[in-house]
Design an enzyme around this catalytic site. Structure first.
Site, PDB file in Angstrom:
ATOM      1  N   TRP A 107       0.858  -1.186   0.000  1.00  0.00           N
ATOM      2  CA  TRP A 107       0.000   0.000   0.000  1.00  0.00           C
ATOM      3  C   TRP A 107       0.896   1.239   0.000  1.00  0.00           C
ATOM      4  CZ3 TRP A 107      -4.896  -0.066  -1.203  1.00  0.00           C
ATOM      5  CH2 TRP A 107      -5.680   1.079  -0.991  1.00  0.00           C
ATOM      6  N   ASP A 158       0.246  11.681  -1.981  1.00  0.00           N
ATOM      7  CA  ASP A 158      -0.684  12.755  -1.609  1.00  0.00           C
ATOM      8  C   ASP A 158      -1.911  12.194  -0.891  1.00  0.00           C
ATOM      9  OD1 ASP A 158      -2.292  11.662  -3.608  1.00  0.00           O
ATOM     10  OD2 ASP A 158      -1.926  13.281  -5.041  1.00  0.00           O
ATOM     11  N   GLU A 161      -3.371   9.272  -2.322  1.00  0.00           N
ATOM     12  CA  GLU A 161      -2.472   8.121  -2.300  1.00  0.00           C
ATOM     13  C   GLU A 161      -1.793   7.912  -3.651  1.00  0.00           C
ATOM     14  OE1 GLU A 161      -5.468   5.244  -0.380  1.00  0.00           O
ATOM     15  OE2 GLU A 161      -4.227   5.950   1.270  1.00  0.00           O
ATOM     16  N   GLU A 311     -18.546   7.276  -2.043  1.00  0.00           N
ATOM     17  CA  GLU A 311     -17.315   8.052  -2.233  1.00  0.00           C
ATOM     18  C   GLU A 311     -17.470   8.986  -3.422  1.00  0.00           C
ATOM     19  OE1 GLU A 311     -13.863   6.163  -4.289  1.00  0.00           O
ATOM     20  OE2 GLU A 311     -12.884   6.482  -2.352  1.00  0.00           O
TER      21      GLU A 311
HETATM   22  C1  BGC Z   1      -8.691   8.037  -1.139  1.00  0.00           C
HETATM   23  C2  BGC Z   1      -8.089   8.488   0.181  1.00  0.00           C
HETATM   24  C3  BGC Z   1      -8.877   7.902   1.336  1.00  0.00           C
HETATM   25  C4  BGC Z   1      -9.068   6.391   1.174  1.00  0.00           C
HETATM   26  C5  BGC Z   1     -10.023   5.813   2.208  1.00  0.00           C
HETATM   27  C6  BGC Z   1      -8.746   6.539  -1.173  1.00  0.00           C
HETATM   28  O1  BGC Z   1      -9.278   6.140  -2.390  1.00  0.00           O
HETATM   29  O2  BGC Z   1      -7.917   8.523  -2.220  1.00  0.00           O
HETATM   30  O3  BGC Z   1      -8.127   9.891   0.266  1.00  0.00           O
HETATM   31  O4  BGC Z   1      -8.228   8.182   2.542  1.00  0.00           O
HETATM   32  O5  BGC Z   1      -9.573   6.108  -0.093  1.00  0.00           O
HETATM   33  O6  BGC Z   1     -11.258   6.465   2.195  1.00  0.00           O
END
Ligand code: BGC
Length: 354
Positions: A107, A158, A161, A311
């Site tokens: 990860w 960032d 990720e 999301e």
């Molecule tokens: C996002 C992150 C987030 C994570 C868990 C990822 O896809 O880019 O910003 O912390 O998901 O929600």
């Protein structure tokens, strides 16, 4: 949906483990972990609605994870002092299992923003709950502040990720906000580090005329909103802040939804619920209640029949060809995403307070 506010609190509480950790999303396998970044905003939302005990339990969990890794922090500080590269065992991970374990799978773990967000949320917890911060949290906060102050100049992944070789404006803002919050908690003001971070942000913005996704780029990213809310590195009336918001509105906001950045292709690069709420938070901050309320309505319209916020919404996709491959790989878009619910609660609270 009129009850989305209550439903959001319920969803967050239902998905807080007995350990204090908040699951990022209960039914999206890749997100069955707790992130410092998501958790910080979720805890803040819980403070805003008076669920201080929930926030306190998250902070104790977060502090425990840092305290258990004193050796990691020491190694990072030592290597930073010598200007040496960090190895995998020298960094704090960005997400943990509900029991605070590092995860086995590969990860992108070197992400600094979550620790800044955590420090910010911890100080908000103290201010909003009017309770002293525990000794464990203070000790962990000191370690996090040292870690950030030592490493802030280094490239890292960032908040999405991605882009590990870059230095990201949102990450710098979260570190700045976190270190200022720590100064409020402890009296330990790191004035020269703070000045150097804001200088770096300004210098990176100079050519483009607005804050930029990462140093050397002229792109915007919706997470740049963090520079003003919540981290208040610069005030809303700063010309670079208004120029940045205008660019975000122009390039990333479409039909009420807000995209992460123009070439995002994760699930095709749809409209992120938490980003619309974040833009609304900014509108509330500048007293534009009409626009804040319009974004609140857009967010409410995205809830499904169970009152769950995902999301992202697969509309106006940046790159439709990538939607299906991601679905095949990781399943349907994460829903409910606790961070989306948290941002909705924050926006609603900010409008009510405006
Ligand atoms: C996002 C992150 C987030 C994570 C868990 C990822 O896809 O880019 O910003 O912390 O998901 O929600």
């Amino acid at each position: 949906m009129t009850h989305l506010y209550e439903r959001s609190i319920e969803i967050i509480l239902e998905n807080q483990s007995a350990t204090g950790a908040y699951l990022a999303c209960p039914n999206f396998p890749t997100y069955r972990y707790s992130w410092f970044r998501d958790g910080a905003f979720i805890a803040y939302a819980m403070n805003l609605v008076g669920q201080h005990e929930s926030a306190a339990r998250f902070h104790e969990w977060a502090a425990g994870n840092i305290l258990a890794r004193g050796d990691v922090v020491q190694r990072a500080l030592g290597k930073a002092a010598l200007g040496q590269p960090l190895e995998a065992q020298d960094i704090l991970h960005t997400r943990y299992s509900l029991h605070g374990d590092e995860t086995e799978e590969d990860w992108p773990n070197f992400q600094l923003d979550g620790f800044g967000a955590w420090l910010w949320a911890l100080q908000q917890h103290q201010a909003l709950s009017q309770t002293p911060i525990s000794q464990a949290c203070m000790q962990a906060a000191a370690m996090a502040a040292d870690y950030l102050a030592a490493l802030w100049r280094r490239p890292c992944y960032d908040c999405w990720e991605e882009f590990p070789d870059e230095r990201h404006s949102y990450t710098l803002a979260a570190i700045h906000g976190g270190l200022r919050a720590y100064a409020l908690l402890s009296g330990d003001e790191r004035t020269s580090t703070l000045a150097a971070i804001s200088q770096t942000l300004l210098a990176a913005a100079a050519d483009a005329g607005h804050f930029v996704k990462f140093i050397g780029s002229d792109a915007v990213d919706a997470s740049l909103l963090g520079i003003v809310v919540p981290y208040a590195v610069f005030p809303p009336e700063h010309p670079l802040v208004s120029a940045t918001v205008q660019e975000i509105e122009r390039r990333l906001a479409k039909d009420g939804g807000v995209h992460r950045y123009a070439w995002d292709s994760y699930y095709g690069g749809g409209a992120w619920v938490l980003l619309a709420a974040w833009l609304g938070w900014y509108y509330a901050e500048i007293g534009d209640t009409d626009r804040a309320t319009a974004t609140l309505r857009w967010v409410e319209a995205q809830a499904d029949a169970l009152g769950q916020l995902p999301e992202q919404i697969p509309t106006n996709l940046n790159d439709p060809d990538y939607y299906e491959p991601w679905r095949q790989r990781w399943g349907d878009i994460a829903n409910p995403l606790l961070w989306s619910h948290a941002k909705y609660i924050i926006l609603k609270s900010m409008i009510a307070a405006a």
